[in-house]
Write a protein that holds these residues in place. Sequence first.
Motif, short mmCIF file in Angstrom:
data_model
loop_
_atom_site.label_atom_id
_atom_site.label_comp_id
_atom_site.label_asym_id
_atom_site.label_seq_id
_atom_site.Cartn_x
_atom_site.Cartn_y
_atom_site.Cartn_z
N ASN A 187 -44.25 58.47 14.36
CA ASN A 187 -45.06 57.77 15.36
C ASN A 187 -46.28 57.12 14.72
O ASN A 187 -46.59 55.97 14.98
N LYS A 188 -46.97 57.90 13.87
CA LYS A 188 -48.19 57.39 13.24
C LYS A 188 -47.88 56.16 12.39
O LYS A 188 -48.58 55.16 12.43
N PHE A 189 -46.77 56.28 11.62
CA PHE A 189 -46.36 55.19 10.76
C PHE A 189 -45.94 53.98 11.59
O PHE A 189 -46.32 52.84 11.31
N ALA A 190 -45.17 54.25 12.66
CA ALA A 190 -44.67 53.16 13.51
C ALA A 190 -45.82 52.38 14.13
O ALA A 190 -45.80 51.17 14.23
N ARG A 191 -46.84 53.12 14.52
CA ARG A 191 -47.98 52.47 15.15
C ARG A 191 -48.71 51.55 14.18
O ARG A 191 -49.07 50.42 14.50
N GLY A 192 -48.88 52.04 12.94
CA GLY A 192 -49.49 51.22 11.90
C GLY A 192 -48.64 49.98 11.64
O GLY A 192 -49.16 48.88 11.49
N GLN A 193 -47.33 50.18 11.61
CA GLN A 193 -46.40 49.08 11.36
C GLN A 193 -46.50 48.00 12.45
O GLN A 193 -46.60 46.82 12.16
N ILE A 194 -46.52 48.45 13.69
CA ILE A 194 -46.59 47.51 14.81
C ILE A 194 -47.86 46.67 14.72
O ILE A 194 -47.84 45.45 14.83
N MET A 195 -49.00 47.36 14.47
CA MET A 195 -50.26 46.63 14.43
C MET A 195 -50.31 45.71 13.20
O MET A 195 -50.84 44.62 13.27
N PHE A 196 -49.71 46.15 12.09
CA PHE A 196 -49.67 45.29 10.90
C PHE A 196 -48.88 44.03 11.20
O PHE A 196 -49.27 42.92 10.83
N THR A 199 -50.48 41.12 12.70
CA THR A 199 -51.36 40.32 11.85
C THR A 199 -50.58 39.42 10.90
O THR A 199 -51.16 38.61 10.19
N MET A 200 -49.26 39.59 10.82
CA MET A 200 -48.49 38.80 9.84
C MET A 200 -47.52 37.84 10.52
O MET A 200 -46.48 37.51 9.99
N THR A 201 -47.89 37.39 11.73
CA THR A 201 -46.95 36.59 12.52
C THR A 201 -46.51 35.31 11.81
O THR A 201 -45.43 34.80 12.09
N SER A 202 -47.33 34.78 10.90
CA SER A 202 -46.95 33.52 10.25
C SER A 202 -45.73 33.72 9.34
O SER A 202 -45.06 32.76 8.98
N TRP A 203 -45.43 34.96 8.96
CA TRP A 203 -44.26 35.20 8.11
C TRP A 203 -43.02 35.55 8.93
O TRP A 203 -41.94 35.69 8.39
N LEU A 204 -43.22 35.73 10.22
CA LEU A 204 -42.10 36.19 11.04
C LEU A 204 -41.37 35.03 11.71
O LEU A 204 -41.95 33.97 11.92
N ASP A 205 -40.09 35.25 12.03
CA ASP A 205 -39.35 34.20 12.71
C ASP A 205 -39.63 34.27 14.22
O ASP A 205 -40.44 35.07 14.67
N ARG A 206 -38.92 33.44 14.99
CA ARG A 206 -39.18 33.36 16.42
C ARG A 206 -38.93 34.68 17.13
O ARG A 206 -39.48 34.95 18.19
#
Length: 463
Positions: A187-196, A199-206
């Motif tokens: 859970n702790k890791f997943a939460r960090g991942q989600i918030m990260f 912040t990196m939306t420019s690298w993500l697809d639609r």
Amino acid sequence: MEHGPLPARMGLACHKCWKEMDVQLSRCGGCRRISYCGTECRNSDWKAHKPMCKALSSLEKNSFAAATLVSLLPKKPITHIGEIRKLTDRQIAICLTSLQRHPTAVAVEHSWLDSEPRCIVCTRTDMVIRMEAAMNGTMADDTKRLTPCPQCMLSFCCSPEHWEAARKLHQEPSDDLRDGLSQCQMNKFARGQIMFETTMTSWLDRRGQLVWIPQRVKSRWVSLEGVSWEDGFDGEIRKSFGMLAPLPITFLITAASDTLSMAMTILYGLGKLNDDDGWTRKHTLAVHVLGADIKEVSCSRVFEEILHRLPEVKTLKLIMCGPEVPRRDSLDHKICPDCMALGRSYVLEYAAVPYHEFVEKQGNKFERPDLCIGFNSGASQVTWYTWPTTFKLLVERKLPSLFTAYNREEAEGDAAMLRAAGAAFHPALGPALNPWGSMKGVPTAHSVYGFQVENGWLAGGFR
Ligand SMILES: [Zn+2]
Ligand SMILES: [Zn+2]
Ligand SMILES: [Zn+2]
Ligand SMILES: [Zn+2]
Ligand SMILES: [Zn+2]
């Protein structure tokens, strides 16, 4: 992410700006379901939130829905994941039915109700707690509400007694997760991942995915046995994204693994299902993706990693097959300059039908693939699909096949169906944790342990 990242959907981050740290969150006074960091966010979000807010408030005042929801609550804490899931699904169905009668019903989606915080051993939500209090004639105030686990703040309980019933399972290492993590740690890791990832939306697809493969062709095939995601990609992802900080690298590999897992699972399965390395030297390697949908189609670029790890293969031929595959003509996928210079190709074909129909239609033209793969087929989760017919065909024709699942429950369900069709599994291929499953876990609000992970489990592999 139209409703924002999970913490915002759960009411644990501001519904407008998604901030969760260093802000004083307060609940929306109407629905008491989501939170804001202040009046500025509240006011600017009101137009968008209003229909859902009104619908949820009306649901809470619906005495018939309240009585039904409260009557469903179990008398004793339940830790069986399947039982909790069934109860949760029934409650969501009741909410959706009641909401359909409200003029703004469209505003509330299934996924939104599914991410509502729930007691992990009795399924109570904050709304159900208030409904119960109102029925008992006590004040439906906000002091009685779910309490989050103090460590991960992502799993909830309705009372100290229920927390006591859940604590051990929640905090002890789980066989269902990679590296023996506990649900709390994950859970702790997943939460960090989600918030990260916000912040990196420019690298993500639609679709909010990171579709990335390293631009290189390996000089020879190296077995994936005993290799981890970090061993395999750490250096390359650093180079590719030019980052040095240690923390975001883990988050980046995790994001990449969510799609790359498909290519790596194919390679892992081929390695296990073949007695020697002959398959790594074939001119053409053919893979049929069964039950493919927009997920596989939108990530089709990641399959080039198969060519990159098999330098002797000239052509990768992939057929995306399934009723949900978009109808398209076959195409020569654009490949990297290195592969092009070596005269290689990646041919992609689409067949918008169930696999057994595809094979039947092909008749004598049917070419045996090197592997049939079904990603997260969820065969045991649906009743309307035609998987049993496909499974029978795979077994009868002795086609090398591998199926993955989101978690242990689904893997075991799918495995039972495959065995019923006559499949005899390779001992390493199911049901078992998939070493090349995604590193990312999606926590579900209802579960006391376990997660949903892309290709997290192997349901069964056979030939
Ligand atoms: Zn805000
Ligand atoms: Zn509201
Ligand atoms: Zn409870
Ligand atoms: Zn926890
Ligand atoms: Zn290439």
